[in-house]
Design a protein around this motif. Structure first.
Motif, PDB file in Angstrom:
ATOM      1  N   VAL A  20       0.840  -1.200   0.000  1.00 26.01           N
ATOM      2  CA  VAL A  20       0.000   0.000   0.000  1.00 26.01           C
ATOM      3  C   VAL A  20       0.873   1.248   0.000  1.00 26.01           C
ATOM      4  CG1 VAL A  20      -1.598   1.355   1.415  1.00 26.01           C
ATOM      5  CG2 VAL A  20      -2.042  -1.049   1.028  1.00 26.01           C
ATOM      6  N   SER A  21       1.889   1.262   0.840  1.00 28.07           N
ATOM      7  CA  SER A  21       2.739   2.458   0.902  1.00 28.07           C
ATOM      8  C   SER A  21       3.515   2.648  -0.400  1.00 28.07           C
ATOM      9  CB  SER A  21       3.690   2.390   2.100  1.00 28.07           C
ATOM     10  OG  SER A  21       4.631   1.353   1.924  1.00 28.07           O
ATOM     11  N   ASP A  91      -7.760  -8.873   3.948  1.00 30.45           N
ATOM     12  CA  ASP A  91      -8.770  -8.630   2.921  1.00 30.45           C
ATOM     13  C   ASP A  91      -8.974  -7.131   2.686  1.00 30.45           C
ATOM     14  OD1 ASP A  91     -10.843  -9.505   1.077  1.00 30.45           O
ATOM     15  OD2 ASP A  91     -12.278  -8.766   2.562  1.00 30.45           O
ATOM     16  N   ALA A  92      -9.025  -6.349   3.758  1.00 30.10           N
ATOM     17  CA  ALA A  92      -9.199  -4.897   3.625  1.00 30.10           C
ATOM     18  C   ALA A  92      -7.993  -4.272   2.918  1.00 30.10           C
ATOM     19  CB  ALA A  92      -9.394  -4.266   5.002  1.00 30.10           C
ATOM     20  N   LEU A  93      -6.792  -4.741   3.244  1.00 29.63           N
ATOM     21  CA  LEU A  93      -5.598  -4.215   2.589  1.00 29.63           C
ATOM     22  C   LEU A  93      -5.567  -4.575   1.103  1.00 29.63           C
ATOM     23  CD1 LEU A  93      -2.851  -4.789   5.311  1.00 29.63           C
ATOM     24  CD2 LEU A  93      -3.680  -2.594   4.431  1.00 29.63           C
ATOM     25  N   GLU A  94      -6.038  -5.770   0.775  1.00 31.66           N
ATOM     26  CA  GLU A  94      -6.104  -6.157  -0.639  1.00 31.66           C
ATOM     27  C   GLU A  94      -7.052  -5.247  -1.401  1.00 31.66           C
ATOM     28  OE1 GLU A  94      -7.250 -10.236  -0.693  1.00 31.66           O
ATOM     29  OE2 GLU A  94      -5.217 -10.946  -0.309  1.00 31.66           O
ATOM     30  N   CYS A  97      -5.330  -1.939  -1.895  1.00 33.41           N
ATOM     31  CA  CYS A  97      -4.320  -2.061  -2.961  1.00 33.41           C
ATOM     32  C   CYS A  97      -4.988  -2.059  -4.334  1.00 33.41           C
ATOM     33  CB  CYS A  97      -3.501  -3.333  -2.790  1.00 33.41           C
ATOM     34  SG  CYS A  97      -2.292  -3.281  -1.468  1.00 33.41           S
ATOM     35  N   SER A  98      -6.106  -2.729  -4.439  1.00 28.14           N
ATOM     36  CA  SER A  98      -6.827  -2.784  -5.710  1.00 28.14           C
ATOM     37  C   SER A  98      -7.302  -1.402  -6.134  1.00 28.14           C
ATOM     38  CB  SER A  98      -8.008  -3.740  -5.577  1.00 28.14           C
ATOM     39  OG  SER A  98      -8.773  -3.748  -6.747  1.00 28.14           O
ATOM     40  N   THR A 105      -3.241   3.159 -12.479  1.00 32.93           N
ATOM     41  CA  THR A 105      -3.419   2.792 -13.884  1.00 32.93           C
ATOM     42  C   THR A 105      -4.075   3.919 -14.654  1.00 32.93           C
ATOM     43  OG1 THR A 105      -3.617   0.463 -13.277  1.00 32.93           O
ATOM     44  CG2 THR A 105      -4.474   1.100 -15.431  1.00 32.93           C
ATOM     45  N   GLU A 106      -5.105   4.530 -14.070  1.00 26.58           N
ATOM     46  CA  GLU A 106      -5.779   5.628 -14.751  1.00 26.58           C
ATOM     47  C   GLU A 106      -4.837   6.796 -15.000  1.00 26.58           C
ATOM     48  OE1 GLU A 106      -9.195   6.604 -12.399  1.00 26.58           O
ATOM     49  OE2 GLU A 106     -10.256   4.772 -12.970  1.00 26.58           O
ATOM     50  N   ILE A 107      -4.010   7.126 -14.008  1.00 30.07           N
ATOM     51  CA  ILE A 107      -3.074   8.247 -14.188  1.00 30.07           C
ATOM     52  C   ILE A 107      -2.020   7.892 -15.235  1.00 30.07           C
ATOM     53  CG2 ILE A 107      -1.221   9.520 -13.074  1.00 30.07           C
ATOM     54  CD1 ILE A 107      -3.107  10.481 -11.303  1.00 30.07           C
TER      55      ILE A 107
END
Length: 154
Positions: A20-21, A91-94, A97-98, A105-107
């Motif tokens: 995440v970081s 699960d929350a971290l996944e 990350c998603s 990806t958009e940027i």
């Protein structure tokens, strides 16, 4: 067995926190258009993802087809709650990350489109424009492009 599974889940948790970081740092670098730093960071992200995949495979093989939450239900209360807690945090971290990967990806695609449009504009500005001139016979001369393929015999 519990210590092995708990250790695996803890490693996944720490790996996802790091992911995440790294992805947030990548987002900042993309916003600043620092492509060299983004490329360097991408190698770290890919290596971390590879390590997380190895951890997942090891956990799956040690669980022998049992789901983590099913396994948590078989454990005593304290140990089962710890496994459930780790599972839900992972699960929350996944999910986080998603979402961050989608933003990144958009940027990056927007920057790619912008760069492609700039290159197309620059190419049209520096390429030769067709010049309409009159020949000595008084007709408009048609120039061929400088590069041409010739076929036939000489």
């Amino acid at each position: 067995m519990f210590a092995q599974i708990q250790g695996n889940l803890n490693r996944q948790l720490k790996g996802l926190e790091l992911l995440v970081s790294l992805m947030e740092e990548e987002f900042e670098l993309l916003c600043n258009r620092d492509t060299d730093a983004v490329a360097t960071l991408e190698f770290s992200i890919h290596e971390l993802l590879r390590q997380l995949a190895v951890e997942r495979v090891e956990l799956k093989s040690s669980m022998q087809g049992t789901a983590v939450l099913e396994y948590a239900g078989l454990l005593p209360d304290e140990e089962g709650q710890e496994v459930r807690r780790l599972y839900h945090i992972i699960d929350a971290l996944e999910q986080r990350c998603s979402r961050q990967a989608t933003l990144n990806t958009e940027i990056s695609l927007a920057l790619l489109d912008q760069s492609q449009a700039l290159l197309t504009f620059l190419y049209t500005q520096i390429s030769q424009q067709p010049v309409h001139l009159y020949s000595s016979a008084g007709r408009i001369r048609q120039d061929r492009p400088s590069a041409a393929i010739y076929s036939g015999r000489y």
